[in-house]
Design a protein around this motif. Structure first.
Motif, PDB file in Angstrom:
ATOM      1  N   VAL A   1      14.003 128.847  -9.452  1.00 46.64           N
ATOM      2  CA  VAL A   1      11.803 128.697  -9.490  1.00 46.64           C
ATOM      3  C   VAL A   1      11.381 129.562  -9.688  1.00 46.64           C
ATOM      4  O   VAL A   1      10.270 129.538  -9.940  1.00 46.64           O
ATOM      5  CB  VAL A   1      11.728 127.134  -8.490  1.00 46.64           C
ATOM      6  CG1 VAL A   1      10.845 127.299  -7.745  1.00 46.64           C
ATOM      7  CG2 VAL A   1      12.578 126.228  -8.807  1.00 46.64           C
ATOM      8  N   ARG A   2      12.129 130.600  -8.363  1.00 41.75           N
ATOM      9  CA  ARG A   2      11.319 131.786  -8.222  1.00 41.75           C
ATOM     10  C   ARG A   2      11.574 132.495  -9.328  1.00 41.75           C
ATOM     11  O   ARG A   2      10.661 133.266  -9.680  1.00 41.75           O
ATOM     12  CB  ARG A   2      12.344 132.302  -7.064  1.00 41.75           C
ATOM     13  CG  ARG A   2      11.876 134.329  -6.929  1.00 41.75           C
ATOM     14  CD  ARG A   2      12.622 134.595  -5.513  1.00 41.75           C
ATOM     15  NE  ARG A   2      11.978 133.772  -4.214  1.00 41.75           N
ATOM     16  CZ  ARG A   2      11.298 134.533  -3.648  1.00 41.75           C
ATOM     17  NH1 ARG A   2      10.273 135.811  -3.967  1.00 41.75           N
ATOM     18  NH2 ARG A   2      11.094 134.395  -2.542  1.00 41.75           N
TER      19      ARG A   2
ATOM     20  N   LEU B   1      10.235 120.713 -16.669  1.00 39.10           N
ATOM     21  CA  LEU B   1      10.606 120.843 -15.733  1.00 39.10           C
ATOM     22  C   LEU B   1      10.420 119.283 -14.760  1.00 39.10           C
ATOM     23  O   LEU B   1      11.313 119.869 -14.444  1.00 39.10           O
ATOM     24  CB  LEU B   1       8.778 120.529 -15.391  1.00 39.10           C
ATOM     25  CG  LEU B   1       8.917 121.303 -14.164  1.00 39.10           C
ATOM     26  CD1 LEU B   1       7.377 121.733 -13.514  1.00 39.10           C
ATOM     27  CD2 LEU B   1       8.373 120.151 -12.746  1.00 39.10           C
ATOM     28  N   TRP B   2      10.974 118.465 -16.261  1.00 39.42           N
ATOM     29  CA  TRP B   2      11.481 117.731 -15.739  1.00 39.42           C
ATOM     30  C   TRP B   2      13.004 117.349 -15.348  1.00 39.42           C
ATOM     31  O   TRP B   2      13.728 116.846 -14.304  1.00 39.42           O
ATOM     32  CB  TRP B   2      11.167 116.125 -15.350  1.00 39.42           C
ATOM     33  CG  TRP B   2      11.151 115.876 -17.481  1.00 39.42           C
ATOM     34  CD1 TRP B   2      10.035 116.477 -18.391  1.00 39.42           C
ATOM     35  CD2 TRP B   2      12.692 115.746 -18.108  1.00 39.42           C
ATOM     36  NE1 TRP B   2      10.542 116.502 -19.791  1.00 39.42           N
ATOM     37  CE2 TRP B   2      12.149 115.634 -19.514  1.00 39.42           C
ATOM     38  CE3 TRP B   2      13.282 114.806 -17.266  1.00 39.42           C
ATOM     39  CZ2 TRP B   2      13.285 114.992 -20.144  1.00 39.42           C
ATOM     40  CZ3 TRP B   2      14.453 114.467 -18.347  1.00 39.42           C
ATOM     41  CH2 TRP B   2      14.520 114.942 -19.278  1.00 39.42           C
ATOM     42  N   ALA B   3      13.817 117.971 -16.016  1.00 40.00           N
ATOM     43  CA  ALA B   3      15.385 118.185 -17.080  1.00 40.00           C
ATOM     44  C   ALA B   3      15.356 119.334 -16.078  1.00 40.00           C
ATOM     45  O   ALA B   3      16.689 118.879 -15.497  1.00 40.00           O
ATOM     46  CB  ALA B   3      15.305 118.506 -18.045  1.00 40.00           C
TER      47      ALA B   3
ATOM     48  N   PHE C   1       8.975 120.509  -8.700  1.00 42.31           N
ATOM     49  CA  PHE C   1       8.069 119.006  -8.856  1.00 42.31           C
ATOM     50  C   PHE C   1       6.793 119.657  -7.402  1.00 42.31           C
ATOM     51  O   PHE C   1       5.915 120.405  -7.902  1.00 42.31           O
ATOM     52  CB  PHE C   1       8.164 118.133  -8.467  1.00 42.31           C
ATOM     53  CG  PHE C   1       8.798 117.302  -9.535  1.00 42.31           C
ATOM     54  CD1 PHE C   1       8.640 117.283 -10.668  1.00 42.31           C
ATOM     55  CD2 PHE C   1      10.452 116.890  -9.366  1.00 42.31           C
ATOM     56  CE1 PHE C   1       8.271 116.772 -11.982  1.00 42.31           C
ATOM     57  CE2 PHE C   1      11.205 116.414 -10.287  1.00 42.31           C
ATOM     58  CZ  PHE C   1       9.759 116.461 -11.811  1.00 42.31           C
ATOM     59  N   ALA C   2       7.793 120.545  -6.132  1.00 41.26           N
ATOM     60  CA  ALA C   2       6.378 120.751  -5.864  1.00 41.26           C
ATOM     61  C   ALA C   2       6.098 121.991  -5.732  1.00 41.26           C
ATOM     62  O   ALA C   2       5.080 122.999  -5.772  1.00 41.26           O
ATOM     63  CB  ALA C   2       7.447 121.014  -4.417  1.00 41.26           C
TER      64      ALA C   2
ATOM     65  N   GLY D   1      10.195 130.870  -3.231  1.00 40.79           N
ATOM     66  CA  GLY D   1       8.901 131.915  -3.262  1.00 40.79           C
ATOM     67  C   GLY D   1       7.630 130.762  -3.089  1.00 40.79           C
ATOM     68  O   GLY D   1       6.356 130.856  -3.307  1.00 40.79           O
ATOM     69  N   LEU D   2       7.958 129.441  -2.936  1.00 39.77           N
ATOM     70  CA  LEU D   2       6.660 128.262  -2.526  1.00 39.77           C
ATOM     71  C   LEU D   2       5.805 129.284  -1.106  1.00 39.77           C
ATOM     72  O   LEU D   2       4.747 128.417  -0.876  1.00 39.77           O
ATOM     73  CB  LEU D   2       7.411 126.547  -2.634  1.00 39.77           C
ATOM     74  CG  LEU D   2       8.019 126.884  -3.983  1.00 39.77           C
ATOM     75  CD1 LEU D   2       8.993 125.198  -3.426  1.00 39.77           C
ATOM     76  CD2 LEU D   2       7.535 126.290  -4.796  1.00 39.77           C
TER      77      LEU D   2
END
Length: 325
Positions: free
Chosen positions: A107-108, A55-57, A30-31, A202-203
């Motif tokens: 995520v990355r 995304l939510w799952a 989510f971020a 990677g955020l």
């Protein structure tokens, strides 16, 4: 420090770890949502993604898996009569590290892609995560096994010097821990872990100014939140932390005398490893301390349970060494 207090401290530390990992797993996608596609690649066949989730799952499923895993470990540990045993700590550490690392790798891989099919490979990230998870599990098991070492049987001392029958050897072992210092260690470690996970995903860049201070604070807390004192024919060994390192040692011949003394944090300047006019004190809880007067250097004191028998045995061994000199 009673056994119940120690158990509560371990349980609070485990609960903080479980909650922290849960938050990282759920919050990381989510971020980064503004830089992720609507669906995230979550499964790969070799280097090519072949499965996806909304995304939510992708955020909630790993969190649910972690919650079920943590509850299962806790339930199995309670049924086995050892809720804080070595395998419980090893499972929680390795499982949390692996899931958080895998989530960061996913995520990355999806970051700044418009379609999940264009996601990068996660092979390297998952491989590194697996190695770190195994290492974390091994350290957790080693620390847990060390904490379960039994205390050698010793009859109560009848005075300041323990009577040791000819041909017999006596061993004394005692531990003390501070659950609040352990909890602070967990919380500062979680901050460092969250920063690491965000960088791995990677955020953010690798923010050493954030990660390093919290990581060192966590290591310092764990290193000096527990202490073990052991008296053998060789003398006294005082070791720190779950792995028994660092450690200080005195041979029986270098100890002039040992005694029990009540000390408070206010007398020695606070908690932890303290230097004061009273010498060196390892202060983890108020009350009785084992105090030794060595031939060289200032006095050394450690807040430890059953200090009376430890002092009596040390005096007996020191007397024996002096008589044989």
């Amino acid at each position: 420090m009673t056994d119940r207090t120690k158990k509560n401290g371990a349980q609070w530390g485990a609960a903080a770890w479980v909650a922290g990992v849960l938050a990282v797993l759920a919050a990381l996608p989510f971020a980064a949502s503004g830089r992720l596609p609507d669906r995230l690649a979550t499964h790969w066949g070799g280097a090519t993604p072949n499965g996806s989730m909304p995304l939510w799952a992708a955020a909630l499923l790993p969190a649910l898996v972690w919650a079920v895993l943590a509850l299962s470990i806790a339930f199995a540990g309670r049924r086995g009569g050892s809720p804080s045993g070595p395998w419980v700590g090893a499972s929680l550490l390795s499982g949390g590290v692996f899931l958080a690392g895998a989530q960061a790798s996913i995520v990355r891989a999806n970051l700044d892609r418009t379609d999940w099919k264009d996601a990068a490979s996660v092979g390297t990230g998952v491989a590194i995560t697996a190695v770190v998870a195994v290492a974390a599990g091994a350290l957790g098991r080693l620390a847990g096994r060390r904490a379960e070492l039994p205390t050698g049987p010793i009859r109560p001392a009848e005075g300041d010097v323990m009577e040791i029958p000819a041909g017999e050897r006596r061993v004394w072992l005692s531990r003390t821990s501070n659950p609040w210092l352990h909890l602070i260690g967990v919380l500062t470690g979680l901050v460092a872990a969250a920063g690491t996970a965000a960088a791995a995903g990677g955020l953010i860049g690798v923010e050493w100014a954030l990660i390093a201070p919290f990581a060192f604070a966590s290591l310092g807390m764990f290193a000096f939140a527990s202490v073990q004192a052991r008296v053998t024919e060789a003398g006294l060994e005082v070791s720190f932390g779950p792995l028994g390192w660092p450690a200080r040692r005195w041979t029986a011949g270098n100890i002039v005398s040992a005694r029990v003394e009540n000390r408070r944090p206010a007398q020695v300047g606070g908690w932890g490893y303290r230097l004061s006019g009273l010498g060196t004190t390892v202060m983890l809880r108020s009350g009785e301390c084992l105090v030794i007067h060595a031939r060289k250097g200032p006095e050394f004191a450690v807040s430890i349970d059953d200090a009376e028998r430890g002092a009596a045995l040390l005096n007996a061994l020191a007397t024996k060494q002096q008589a044989g000199a």
